[in-house]
Design a protein around this motif. Structure first.
Motif, PDB file in Angstrom:
ATOM      1  N   LYS A 197      96.124  76.791  78.205  1.00  0.00           N
ATOM      2  CA  LYS A 197      96.304  76.550  79.590  1.00  0.00           C
ATOM      3  C   LYS A 197      95.826  75.348  80.166  1.00  0.00           C
ATOM      4  O   LYS A 197      96.436  74.839  80.974  1.00  0.00           O
ATOM      5  N   LYS A 200     100.768  79.729  66.086  1.00  0.00           N
ATOM      6  CA  LYS A 200     100.187  80.990  67.817  1.00  0.00           C
ATOM      7  C   LYS A 200     100.804  82.047  67.881  1.00  0.00           C
ATOM      8  O   LYS A 200     102.456  81.746  68.008  1.00  0.00           O
ATOM      9  N   GLU A 206     100.328  82.588  73.708  1.00  0.00           N
ATOM     10  CA  GLU A 206      99.990  81.711  74.629  1.00  0.00           C
ATOM     11  C   GLU A 206      98.338  81.385  73.893  1.00  0.00           C
ATOM     12  O   GLU A 206      97.898  79.346  73.894  1.00  0.00           O
ATOM     13  N   ASN A 207      97.712  81.909  74.161  1.00  0.00           N
ATOM     14  CA  ASN A 207      96.417  82.231  73.716  1.00  0.00           C
ATOM     15  C   ASN A 207      95.680  82.742  72.567  1.00  0.00           C
ATOM     16  O   ASN A 207      94.525  82.701  72.231  1.00  0.00           O
TER      17      ASN A 207
END
Length: 320
Positions: A33, A243, A246-247
């Motif tokens: 982020k 990925k 997102e994290n």
């Protein structure tokens, strides 16, 4: 004439200053982020790095349930640099791990690996390349065994830096549907196994007891030699860098190595690293290594690690 030259120099300087201050000359890359402004990359390189430090500690004082004081620390670093220009590509990856645990006043190695892979490719069709590659792997620090030792012995060194180490060169064809996945098949892949420390050589006695023996064969390297050469072999490699969210990111790699002279003893290796970011600075990592190589051990070898600690992640890879 001199005035014109001076004017030209000043104009160039002002143009350069304006360019340096122009927001359009920067690009944004994401650290999950977080955002980081960087200068645009005009060298055809895309780069990423993920690093983490994990720390665990436990202590006991008059604890009736029992326990042993312990401290564990480990580090993980994964880097990638990809060059692409026209039909030519050069993909480089590095996977590094090292960890130790101190328990009851004794320090032991908990994780250790050093793997470097470099691949040069030339596109011959959409998603297909001809390639040449080099793969190198070894350990950072000495490794010891603590079981099945002779009477009075507390440990025995079974590995060290460059003992063993392997260098594999390969030529073949690669399937690359995206920057995230690649599959490489090499019908010609010579491999060299190095052994720089004869102190890791041993033979097994009655009951599997380790007996130090510098005249024993170790990791496929014959006694009196420091290198084993395997010229005629097939190698298959699959790599995934993805990925999952997102994290959450996943790095996985599979390697098959088959010496044409010993097809009944094919080597397999799987490396998996899963990283999940908890917040801006903390993450959890899960690592797994599975290895089957009869020159190392007549069975399946496993190494698993799980930790929570500090992480750094940055990438300039472009989304396609």
């Amino acid at each position: 004439m001199k005035r014109n030259v001076a004017v030209a120099i000043l104009a160039t300087g002002f143009a350069y200053a304006a360019y340096a201050q122009d927001p359009a000359t920067t690009q944004v890359t994401t650290n999950f982020k977080d955002t980081v402004s960087v200068k645009p990359d005009t060298t055809y390189w895309q780069k990423s790095v993920t690093g983490g430090i994990n720390f665990n500690q436990a202590s006991f004082s008059n604890w009736t349930g029992g326990g042993v004081n312990s401290v564990a620390i480990g580090g993980i670093l994964a880097g990638r640099a990809l060059y692409e220009k026209g039909k030519t590509s050069w993909d480089n990856t590095a996977d590094l791990q090292l960890g130790f645990i101190t328990q009851g006043g004794r320090t032991r190695k908990a994780a250790d690996q050093l793997i470097l892979i470099s691949v040069v490719g030339h596109k011959i069709a959409p998603h297909w390349d001809l390639f040449a590659s080099g793969t190198f792997n070894t350990f950072f620090a000495p490794g010891y065994r603590y079981d099945k030792l002779p009477a009075g012995a507390e440990d025995f060194k079974v590995s060290n830096f460059f003992s063993p180490a392997q260098l594999t060169l390969a030529w073949g064809v690669a399937y690359k549907p995206s920057d995230e996945f690649s599959l490489r098949i090499s019908p010609f892949a010579p491999r060299f196994t190095f052994l720089a420390d004869d102190a890791v050589r041993f033979r097994e006695g009655t009951g599997g007891i380790i007996i130090p023996d510098k005249g024993a064969k170790a990791y496929g390297v014959e006694a009196g030699k420091s290198v084993r050469s395997e010229w005629l072999a097939l190698q298959l490699q699959a790599a995934l860098n993805k990925k999952l969210g997102e994290n959450v990111s996943l790095t996985a790699r599979y390697q098959l190595y088959a010496n044409y002279e010993t097809l009944d003893a094919i080597d397999h290796r799987v490396d998996i690293l899963l990283t999940a970011k908890l917040n801006r600075y903390l993450s959890t990592t899960l690592g797994l290594i599975a290895l089957y190589d009869k020159d190392f051990y007549d069975g399946l070898q496993l190494q698993q690690s799980l930790g929570i600690g500090l992480i750094y992640n940055a990438s300039t890879f472009r989304k396609k």
